[in-house]
Design a protein around this motif. Structure first.
Motif, PDB file in Angstrom:
ATOM      1  N   MET A   1       0.841  -1.163   0.000  1.00 24.87           N
ATOM      2  CA  MET A   1       0.000   0.000   0.000  1.00 24.87           C
ATOM      3  C   MET A   1       0.892   1.234   0.000  1.00 24.87           C
ATOM      4  SD  MET A   1      -3.002  -1.259  -0.111  1.00 24.87           S
ATOM      5  CE  MET A   1      -3.835   0.287  -0.010  1.00 24.87           C
ATOM      6  N   ARG A   2       0.913   1.914  -1.075  1.00 18.16           N
ATOM      7  CA  ARG A   2       1.808   3.060  -1.217  1.00 18.16           C
ATOM      8  C   ARG A   2       1.397   4.258  -0.370  1.00 18.16           C
ATOM      9  NH1 ARG A   2       1.791   1.713  -7.339  1.00 18.16           N
ATOM     10  NH2 ARG A   2      -0.382   2.195  -7.027  1.00 18.16           N
ATOM     11  N   ALA A   3       0.106   4.514  -0.225  1.00 17.99           N
ATOM     12  CA  ALA A   3      -0.327   5.763   0.392  1.00 17.99           C
ATOM     13  C   ALA A   3      -0.705   5.640   1.865  1.00 17.99           C
ATOM     14  CB  ALA A   3      -1.508   6.336  -0.383  1.00 17.99           C
ATOM     15  N   LEU A   4      -0.769   4.441   2.406  1.00 16.00           N
ATOM     16  CA  LEU A   4      -1.135   4.280   3.813  1.00 16.00           C
ATOM     17  C   LEU A   4       0.097   4.270   4.699  1.00 16.00           C
ATOM     18  CD1 LEU A   4      -3.996   1.636   3.850  1.00 16.00           C
ATOM     19  CD2 LEU A   4      -4.174   4.081   4.213  1.00 16.00           C
ATOM     20  N   TYR A   5      -0.054   4.832   5.875  1.00 14.82           N
ATOM     21  CA  TYR A   5       1.005   4.841   6.873  1.00 14.82           C
ATOM     22  C   TYR A   5       0.351   4.870   8.249  1.00 14.82           C
ATOM     23  CZ  TYR A   5      -0.198   9.784   6.463  1.00 14.82           C
ATOM     24  OH  TYR A   5      -0.896  10.953   6.387  1.00 14.82           O
ATOM     25  N   VAL A   6       1.103   4.539   9.285  1.00 22.09           N
ATOM     26  CA  VAL A   6       0.570   4.551  10.644  1.00 22.09           C
ATOM     27  C   VAL A   6       0.049   5.950  10.948  1.00 22.09           C
ATOM     28  CG1 VAL A   6       1.139   4.296  13.084  1.00 22.09           C
ATOM     29  CG2 VAL A   6       2.075   2.692  11.413  1.00 22.09           C
ATOM     30  N   GLY A   7      -1.176   6.021  11.385  1.00 20.33           N
ATOM     31  CA  GLY A   7      -1.797   7.299  11.696  1.00 20.33           C
ATOM     32  C   GLY A   7      -2.603   7.907  10.568  1.00 20.33           C
ATOM     33  N   TYR A   8      -2.616   7.289   9.383  1.00 20.66           N
ATOM     34  CA  TYR A   8      -3.383   7.806   8.245  1.00 20.66           C
ATOM     35  C   TYR A   8      -4.860   7.856   8.612  1.00 20.66           C
ATOM     36  CZ  TYR A   8      -5.011   8.501   3.496  1.00 20.66           C
ATOM     37  OH  TYR A   8      -5.603   9.013   2.372  1.00 20.66           O
ATOM     38  N   ARG A   9      -5.528   8.957   8.308  1.00 29.27           N
ATOM     39  CA  ARG A   9      -6.917   9.140   8.742  1.00 29.27           C
ATOM     40  C   ARG A   9      -7.904   9.446   7.624  1.00 29.27           C
ATOM     41  NH1 ARG A   9      -6.726  11.349  14.619  1.00 29.27           N
ATOM     42  NH2 ARG A   9      -4.695  10.546  15.205  1.00 29.27           N
ATOM     43  N   ASP A  10      -7.458   9.596   6.417  1.00 31.86           N
ATOM     44  CA  ASP A  10      -8.364   9.965   5.335  1.00 31.86           C
ATOM     45  C   ASP A  10      -8.984   8.745   4.661  1.00 31.86           C
ATOM     46  OD1 ASP A  10      -7.894  12.683   5.715  1.00 31.86           O
ATOM     47  OD2 ASP A  10      -6.160  12.672   4.376  1.00 31.86           O
ATOM     48  N   HIS A  11     -10.082   8.981   3.963  1.00 36.33           N
ATOM     49  CA  HIS A  11     -10.749   7.970   3.139  1.00 36.33           C
ATOM     50  C   HIS A  11     -11.154   6.701   3.903  1.00 36.33           C
ATOM     51  CE1 HIS A  11      -8.136  10.336   0.401  1.00 36.33           C
ATOM     52  NE2 HIS A  11      -9.279  10.446  -0.258  1.00 36.33           N
ATOM     53  N   ALA A  12     -11.517   6.856   5.162  1.00 40.70           N
ATOM     54  CA  ALA A  12     -11.840   5.695   5.999  1.00 40.70           C
ATOM     55  C   ALA A  12     -13.015   4.880   5.478  1.00 40.70           C
ATOM     56  CB  ALA A  12     -12.112   6.148   7.435  1.00 40.70           C
ATOM     57  N   PHE A  13     -13.853   5.475   4.662  1.00 35.16           N
ATOM     58  CA  PHE A  13     -15.023   4.759   4.169  1.00 35.16           C
ATOM     59  C   PHE A  13     -14.686   3.731   3.092  1.00 35.16           C
ATOM     60  CE2 PHE A  13     -16.712   8.944   5.514  1.00 35.16           C
ATOM     61  CZ  PHE A  13     -17.566   8.497   6.514  1.00 35.16           C
ATOM     62  N   VAL A  14     -13.491   3.819   2.496  1.00 34.67           N
ATOM     63  CA  VAL A  14     -13.187   2.931   1.375  1.00 34.67           C
ATOM     64  C   VAL A  14     -11.966   2.039   1.589  1.00 34.67           C
ATOM     65  CG1 VAL A  14     -14.328   4.392  -0.334  1.00 34.67           C
ATOM     66  CG2 VAL A  14     -11.891   4.714   0.118  1.00 34.67           C
ATOM     67  N   HIS A  15     -11.369   2.040   2.768  1.00 36.92           N
ATOM     68  CA  HIS A  15     -10.281   1.075   2.991  1.00 36.92           C
ATOM     69  C   HIS A  15     -10.572   0.220   4.213  1.00 36.92           C
ATOM     70  CE1 HIS A  15      -8.344   3.470   6.159  1.00 36.92           C
ATOM     71  NE2 HIS A  15      -8.350   4.512   5.351  1.00 36.92           N
ATOM     72  N   ALA A  16      -9.977  -0.951   4.243  1.00 34.84           N
ATOM     73  CA  ALA A  16     -10.314  -1.962   5.242  1.00 34.84           C
ATOM     74  C   ALA A  16     -10.078  -1.495   6.671  1.00 34.84           C
ATOM     75  CB  ALA A  16      -9.524  -3.246   4.962  1.00 34.84           C
ATOM     76  N   LEU A  17      -8.975  -0.809   6.945  1.00 27.42           N
ATOM     77  CA  LEU A  17      -8.721  -0.339   8.304  1.00 27.42           C
ATOM     78  C   LEU A  17      -9.813   0.625   8.754  1.00 27.42           C
ATOM     79  CD1 LEU A  17      -4.868   0.241   8.198  1.00 27.42           C
ATOM     80  CD2 LEU A  17      -6.080  -1.427   9.608  1.00 27.42           C
ATOM     81  N   GLY A  18     -10.148   1.574   7.900  1.00 28.93           N
ATOM     82  CA  GLY A  18     -11.183   2.544   8.233  1.00 28.93           C
ATOM     83  C   GLY A  18     -12.536   1.903   8.450  1.00 28.93           C
ATOM     84  N   LYS A  19     -12.917   0.996   7.566  1.00 28.62           N
ATOM     85  CA  LYS A  19     -14.208   0.325   7.704  1.00 28.62           C
ATOM     86  C   LYS A  19     -14.292  -0.480   8.997  1.00 28.62           C
ATOM     87  CE  LYS A  19     -14.929  -0.422   2.760  1.00 28.62           C
ATOM     88  NZ  LYS A  19     -15.258  -1.445   1.765  1.00 28.62           N
ATOM     89  N   ALA A  20     -13.190  -1.150   9.353  1.00 27.71           N
ATOM     90  CA  ALA A  20     -13.183  -1.948  10.580  1.00 27.71           C
ATOM     91  C   ALA A  20     -13.413  -1.059  11.797  1.00 27.71           C
ATOM     92  CB  ALA A  20     -11.859  -2.713  10.708  1.00 27.71           C
ATOM     93  N   ILE A  21     -12.790   0.093  11.823  1.00 30.10           N
ATOM     94  CA  ILE A  21     -12.948   1.019  12.951  1.00 30.10           C
ATOM     95  C   ILE A  21     -14.327   1.658  12.938  1.00 30.10           C
ATOM     96  CG2 ILE A  21     -12.139   3.206  13.926  1.00 30.10           C
ATOM     97  CD1 ILE A  21      -9.287   2.323  13.019  1.00 30.10           C
ATOM     98  N   LEU A  22     -14.748   2.183  11.797  1.00 29.60           N
ATOM     99  CA  LEU A  22     -16.038   2.862  11.718  1.00 29.60           C
ATOM    100  C   LEU A  22     -17.196   1.937  12.069  1.00 29.60           C
ATOM    101  CD1 LEU A  22     -15.555   5.012   8.491  1.00 29.60           C
ATOM    102  CD2 LEU A  22     -15.424   5.778  10.875  1.00 29.60           C
ATOM    103  N   SER A  23     -17.096   0.669  11.706  1.00 25.51           N
ATOM    104  CA  SER A  23     -18.189  -0.273  11.975  1.00 25.51           C
ATOM    105  C   SER A  23     -18.358  -0.552  13.462  1.00 25.51           C
ATOM    106  CB  SER A  23     -17.951  -1.592  11.238  1.00 25.51           C
ATOM    107  OG  SER A  23     -16.892  -2.318  11.848  1.00 25.51           O
ATOM    108  N   ALA A  24     -17.347  -0.254  14.261  1.00 23.93           N
ATOM    109  CA  ALA A  24     -17.402  -0.533  15.701  1.00 23.93           C
ATOM    110  C   ALA A  24     -17.697   0.708  16.539  1.00 23.93           C
ATOM    111  CB  ALA A  24     -16.079  -1.155  16.143  1.00 23.93           C
ATOM    112  N   LEU A  25     -17.866   1.854  15.889  1.00 25.66           N
ATOM    113  CA  LEU A  25     -18.156   3.073  16.635  1.00 25.66           C
ATOM    114  C   LEU A  25     -19.606   3.094  17.106  1.00 25.66           C
ATOM    115  CD1 LEU A  25     -16.446   5.811  14.426  1.00 25.66           C
ATOM    116  CD2 LEU A  25     -15.640   4.896  16.616  1.00 25.66           C
ATOM    117  N   PRO A  26     -19.857   3.695  18.266  1.00 27.28           N
ATOM    118  CA  PRO A  26     -21.250   3.907  18.677  1.00 27.28           C
ATOM    119  C   PRO A  26     -21.942   4.807  17.646  1.00 27.28           C
ATOM    120  CG  PRO A  26     -19.746   4.300  20.510  1.00 27.28           C
ATOM    121  CD  PRO A  26     -18.900   4.149  19.272  1.00 27.28           C
ATOM    122  N   PRO A  27     -23.233   4.640  17.445  1.00 22.32           N
ATOM    123  CA  PRO A  27     -23.950   5.404  16.420  1.00 22.32           C
ATOM    124  C   PRO A  27     -23.752   6.915  16.500  1.00 22.32           C
ATOM    125  CG  PRO A  27     -25.332   3.650  17.240  1.00 22.32           C
ATOM    126  CD  PRO A  27     -24.109   3.654  18.096  1.00 22.32           C
TER     127      PRO A  27
END
Length: 141
Positions: A1-27
């Motif tokens: 993954m060329r553009a991801l790095y530890v602490g990356y916070r953008d585009h969470a809706f379309v990558h696996a790390l972001g989706k995993a976190i967002l799916s576990a957030l309280p509504p």
């Protein structure tokens, strides 16, 4: 993954790390996040409409892992799993990336390994394994 790095916070809706976190957030927390972070389609396969995002996060929460097949970057597949801390709240996520040609949706081996690793990390952070019986995304505010 060329553009991801530890602490990356953008585009969470379309990558696996972001989706995993967002799916576990309280509504309520997810709703606040969505007010200030707008989905951007990075590829033609990105699930970036409101309907697609809601459905994708529901599926991720129900099965316990996220999937990004060419949504973040063409030709790349990522599988992510949430990591929880002692109080059952989301701590972070872990993901595996591979060329899309190596991803076999019929094989559960990679998913099983990743979920097992995420559960071990959650246990290390003090999260009791029995406390994840409810899915925050699908529960009320």
């Amino acid at each position: 993954m060329r553009a991801l790095y530890v602490g990356y916070r953008d585009h969470a809706f379309v990558h696996a790390l972001g989706k995993a976190i967002l799916s576990a957030l309280p509504p309520r927390v997810l709703a606040r996040y969505r007010q200030t972070h707008f989905p951007v389609a990075r590829t033609a396969r990105s699930h970036a409409t409101d309907e697609q995002i809601v459905r994708e996060l529901q599926i991720t929460a129900e099965r316990g892992y996220s999937l990004d097949v060419g949504e973040w970057e063409d030709g790349v597949c990522c599988i992510g799993a949430p990591i929880f801390q002692y109080d059952g709240t989301i701590w972070g996520a872990v993901a595996i990336s591979m060329p899309e040609s190596r991803y076999d949706p019929r094989s559960e081996d990679t998913v099983h390994y990743l979920k097992k690793y995420a559960q071990a990390m959650s246990k290390y952070l003090g999260q009791p394994q029995s406390s994840r019986s409810s899915v925050p995304f699908l529960s009320g505010p």
